[in-house]
Design a protein around this motif. Sequence first.
Motif, mmCIF file in Angstrom:
data_model
loop_
_atom_site.group_PDB
_atom_site.id
_atom_site.type_symbol
_atom_site.label_atom_id
_atom_site.label_comp_id
_atom_site.label_asym_id
_atom_site.label_seq_id
_atom_site.Cartn_x
_atom_site.Cartn_y
_atom_site.Cartn_z
ATOM 1 N N ARG A 45 0.859 -1.174 0.000
ATOM 2 C CA ARG A 45 0.000 0.000 0.000
ATOM 3 C C ARG A 45 0.901 1.232 0.000
ATOM 4 N NH1 ARG A 45 -4.411 -2.395 -1.740
ATOM 5 N NH2 ARG A 45 -5.549 -3.576 -0.186
ATOM 6 N N PRO A 46 0.552 2.255 -0.762
ATOM 7 C CA PRO A 46 1.388 3.445 -0.765
ATOM 8 C C PRO A 46 1.305 4.187 0.558
ATOM 9 C CG PRO A 46 -0.627 3.821 -2.010
ATOM 10 C CD PRO A 46 -0.604 2.364 -1.645
ATOM 11 N N HIS A 47 2.408 4.737 0.993
ATOM 12 C CA HIS A 47 2.452 5.550 2.207
ATOM 13 C C HIS A 47 3.098 6.882 1.852
ATOM 14 C CE1 HIS A 47 1.151 2.375 4.936
ATOM 15 N NE2 HIS A 47 1.851 1.566 4.156
ATOM 16 N N ALA A 48 2.433 7.964 2.195
ATOM 17 C CA ALA A 48 2.971 9.279 1.881
ATOM 18 C C ALA A 48 2.816 10.175 3.091
ATOM 19 C CB ALA A 48 2.237 9.877 0.673
ATOM 20 N N SER A 49 3.616 11.224 3.128
ATOM 21 C CA SER A 49 3.532 12.161 4.240
ATOM 22 C C SER A 49 2.288 13.022 4.111
ATOM 23 C CB SER A 49 4.776 13.043 4.242
ATOM 24 O OG SER A 49 4.830 13.794 3.036
ATOM 25 N N TYR A 85 -8.897 1.242 -3.015
ATOM 26 C CA TYR A 85 -9.155 1.528 -1.609
ATOM 27 C C TYR A 85 -8.998 3.006 -1.287
ATOM 28 C CZ TYR A 85 -4.120 0.973 -1.961
ATOM 29 O OH TYR A 85 -2.820 1.069 -2.383
ATOM 30 N N GLY A 86 -8.757 3.829 -2.306
ATOM 31 C CA GLY A 86 -8.750 5.267 -2.145
ATOM 32 C C GLY A 86 -7.662 5.765 -1.225
ATOM 33 N N GLY A 87 -8.032 6.685 -0.360
ATOM 34 C CA GLY A 87 -7.045 7.363 0.476
ATOM 35 C C GLY A 87 -6.910 6.818 1.867
ATOM 36 N N ARG A 88 -7.295 5.570 2.084
ATOM 37 C CA ARG A 88 -7.367 5.071 3.461
ATOM 38 C C ARG A 88 -6.006 5.014 4.158
ATOM 39 N NH1 ARG A 88 -8.859 -1.258 2.385
ATOM 40 N NH2 ARG A 88 -6.775 -2.021 1.903
ATOM 41 N N ASP A 89 -4.903 5.080 3.420
ATOM 42 C CA ASP A 89 -3.595 5.089 4.054
ATOM 43 C C ASP A 89 -3.148 6.496 4.455
ATOM 44 O OD1 ASP A 89 -3.301 2.373 3.904
ATOM 45 O OD2 ASP A 89 -2.309 2.408 1.967
ATOM 46 N N GLY A 90 -3.959 7.488 4.134
ATOM 47 C CA GLY A 90 -3.619 8.855 4.496
ATOM 48 C C GLY A 90 -4.507 9.390 5.604
ATOM 49 N N ALA A 107 -3.799 17.106 -4.015
ATOM 50 C CA ALA A 107 -2.550 16.858 -3.301
ATOM 51 C C ALA A 107 -1.925 15.536 -3.740
ATOM 52 C CB ALA A 107 -2.805 16.837 -1.798
ATOM 53 N N PRO A 108 -0.602 15.423 -3.674
ATOM 54 C CA PRO A 108 0.043 14.154 -4.053
ATOM 55 C C PRO A 108 -0.119 13.059 -3.008
ATOM 56 C CG PRO A 108 1.687 15.758 -3.351
ATOM 57 C CD PRO A 108 0.380 16.498 -3.399
ATOM 58 N N GLU A 109 -0.435 13.445 -1.740
ATOM 59 C CA GLU A 109 -0.568 12.455 -0.685
ATOM 60 C C GLU A 109 -1.948 11.813 -0.712
ATOM 61 O OE1 GLU A 109 2.017 15.868 0.623
ATOM 62 O OE2 GLU A 109 -0.037 15.677 -0.078
ATOM 63 N N PRO A 110 -2.068 10.615 -0.132
ATOM 64 C CA PRO A 110 -3.397 10.014 0.013
ATOM 65 C C PRO A 110 -4.200 10.747 1.081
ATOM 66 C CG PRO A 110 -1.745 8.636 1.074
ATOM 67 C CD PRO A 110 -1.001 9.717 0.366
ATOM 68 N N TYR A 111 -5.507 10.905 0.822
ATOM 69 C CA TYR A 111 -6.413 11.537 1.778
ATOM 70 C C TYR A 111 -7.780 10.884 1.714
ATOM 71 C CZ TYR A 111 -3.478 15.578 2.963
ATOM 72 O OH TYR A 111 -2.482 16.381 3.441
ATOM 73 N N VAL A 112 -8.448 10.823 2.849
ATOM 74 C CA VAL A 112 -9.884 10.609 2.902
ATOM 75 C C VAL A 112 -10.499 11.977 3.139
ATOM 76 C CG1 VAL A 112 -11.791 9.522 4.137
ATOM 77 C CG2 VAL A 112 -9.669 8.265 3.784
ATOM 78 N N ILE A 113 -11.223 12.495 2.151
ATOM 79 C CA ILE A 113 -11.735 13.871 2.167
ATOM 80 C C ILE A 113 -13.239 13.809 2.415
ATOM 81 C CG2 ILE A 113 -11.935 16.019 0.868
ATOM 82 C CD1 ILE A 113 -9.582 14.902 -0.904
ATOM 83 N N VAL A 114 -13.667 14.319 3.549
ATOM 84 C CA VAL A 114 -15.078 14.302 3.929
ATOM 85 C C VAL A 114 -15.687 15.653 3.576
ATOM 86 C CG1 VAL A 114 -16.709 14.004 5.805
ATOM 87 C CG2 VAL A 114 -14.583 12.678 5.785
ATOM 88 N N VAL A 115 -16.659 15.653 2.690
ATOM 89 C CA VAL A 115 -17.353 16.879 2.291
ATOM 90 C C VAL A 115 -18.554 17.040 3.213
ATOM 91 C CG1 VAL A 115 -18.504 18.107 0.423
ATOM 92 C CG2 VAL A 115 -16.567 16.587 -0.075
ATOM 93 N N LYS A 134 -7.170 8.848 -3.454
ATOM 94 C CA LYS A 134 -8.098 9.731 -2.765
ATOM 95 C C LYS A 134 -9.439 9.036 -2.546
ATOM 96 C CE LYS A 134 -5.359 13.341 -2.941
ATOM 97 N NZ LYS A 134 -4.211 12.592 -3.503
ATOM 98 N N THR A 135 -10.022 9.275 -1.382
ATOM 99 C CA THR A 135 -11.422 8.973 -1.135
ATOM 100 C C THR A 135 -12.121 10.297 -0.891
ATOM 101 O OG1 THR A 135 -10.995 6.803 -0.160
ATOM 102 C CG2 THR A 135 -13.069 7.862 0.414
ATOM 103 N N ILE A 136 -13.120 10.613 -1.691
ATOM 104 C CA ILE A 136 -13.919 11.821 -1.498
ATOM 105 C C ILE A 136 -15.319 11.355 -1.146
ATOM 106 C CG2 ILE A 136 -14.708 13.991 -2.491
ATOM 107 C CD1 ILE A 136 -12.388 13.837 -4.464
#
Length: 701
Positions: A45-49, A85-90, A107-115, A134-136
């Motif tokens: 799984r990718p890991h990013a800051s 699996y989207g941004g679950r590692d961020g 952004a280049p990092e993984p995120y789970v973005i809650v609108v 990303k997970t939006i």
Amino acid sequence: MTEYRSKPRHRRRRTALVVGVPLALAAAGAMTYGGAFGLFGETARPHASAADAPAPKAPAANTAWARASADGFASVDALGQNGTYGGRDGRTVTVRTLAELERYATAPEPYVIVVAATIRVNPVGKEIKVASDKTIVGAGTSGHLVGGGFFLGKGVHNVIIRNLTIRDSYRGTWNEKDRDFDAVQVDGAHHVWIDHNDLRRMADGLIDLRKDSTYITVSWNRLSDNNKTFGIGWTPNATAQLTIHHNWFRETGQRNPSTDNVARAHLYNNFLQDLPGTPITSAYGNYARGRTNMVLENSYFEGVHNPVTRDATATVTQRGNAFARTTGRNESGGSAPAFDPRKFYAYTLDSASAVPALLKSGTGPRAWTGTTGPAPAAPLAATRTLTVAKDGSGQFSTVQKAVDAVPVNNTSRVEIAVKPGTYRELVKIPANKPHVTLRGTGSSRKDTVIVYNNAAGTPKPDGSGPYGTGGSATVAVESDDSQLRNLTVSNDFDEARNQHVPNQQAVALRTAADRIVLDGIIAEGDQDTLLLDTAGKDKLGRVHVSNSYITGNVDFVFGRATAVITHSVITVKKRWNGTSAGYVTAPSTAANRNGFLITHSAINGDVAPRSFHLGRPWHAGGDAALRPQATIRNTRLSDAIKPAPWTDMSGFSWKKDRFAEYANTGPGAGPATADRPHLSDAQAAAQTARTWLNNWTPTPS
């Protein structure tokens, strides 16, 4: 039984299993299912800051929706991506403004973005660019994007767009060329999951999947009040692979969807509805264009003109669809062979008749997704399938809780769909809950594991004594007409560390009922792995085992059931102290019944040559009236098998019971002798998988 008698790692496989026969039977010299399936490793799984700037306050990141992953083609490992699996590692961040949404989406990092608000897009029609990983997700029903949408460009991958309402870029003219305003446009991206959204009134498409976008699943969305609704293609290459299921198309004019040059388009359980007297009238429903190969299953079409249309160059395979008040073209056929979606991923069909009610209540944003609140358990009466997931994304977190929810004396089948994971628990399907299917939903039978470590001599927690052999089972199936599919059942009792425990028999799976189907499973243990029993001495218990793997060392296929084991791999293993000696079968058959028939299979293992017997007669309780029976035929035997493959047990001679072979091959096979009886051709004709089960023909459910 009272005679003598490692935990696997799991990941999703990149390729589907060959349907019908385990790979070990197709590969000469394969010794165990591990070798046949390949080595298991941790899924990368990718890991990013995190971003440099502080993120807005977020809900708890351990909620199930933040870790959700896709089904369908979006779940398939391909193009260097292991499922979707989207941004679950961020980090999980909450956004309420357009600037915040754009900042984290790009952004280049993984995120789970809650609108968590209604965000108005300016200028109208702007499509927010989304980067990979990303997970939006909308916060309950409050996440709205008004006047614009999202864009996923070439090479973008691993994106989830979920639980959002995207609406209202329409400005009075449909499909105006300078107003190409889509809700979600995907141009050359892969591994995308569009799920549980409400998409409506956009100036162009609600969803456009273009330019070789592939490994995409579109599920449980409401698409409404639009003209060109869902277009797929805009490419000369027939490479895309897409799954479109459980979507409600309501008052949509065309492209519902239109699929152009799609290598594999799997559409199932969708609801296309065109009501009379509304401003929008459907031009067509599902359309297969160019070289598309479409499999269309169990969908419901109401009032739609030209519900299913195909070009002369396209292929459409229809199964189980329902049509009400439709007119015009309803087509199928084509020159390409239909593909089998189950070779790529597991899925469960709802009946077409149930689709309208199911989708009216189940599509679109859900109040608990994107929030910290729990998801409500769906009432059993409203569903045919119960879902189990360790991470909380199913209706139940344990298998036994799902079994407990099955109504007593149910008259129709209930499927318990168990998501991938290791479930350390005891499971019992009681006799008063028939018609239960326990099915792992992973791409491999190794993805879903039910495991425990009781032995016959293990004391019960209540102090009432030891479990006994039958009571040691990890999974016990006591209900008629039940089935296990695509999962592993294991007993990992450690004999080496528990030599102080008397009676080390440790059952993985026990059946004690009639008309049981075990298909595509692994049963693994040491002594007494698979107990094929009946509900009582006077009860008939028929079992059909196919496409499966069974592992053990002492009497590890045993009991009084009438059972066929076919197209399977039986693997003998060394004992806890490294010695090679054991017995494959120990039938305890009544005199007037058939026992065990092993046919068109393989028996092998990494043990010393000529160290294992094929079986011995188990006269349970010293009952001399029993006539244990085992026939092994048309099966490849490795050199693990002794030249005299049958032996006595507890003072009972195998020669007075019913043990035989026929047409076996391999280094462990041998000619007929007094110590190795073979069936005659006439006897073999009466001992086949078709004749063995007393007029019961197993049927998958």
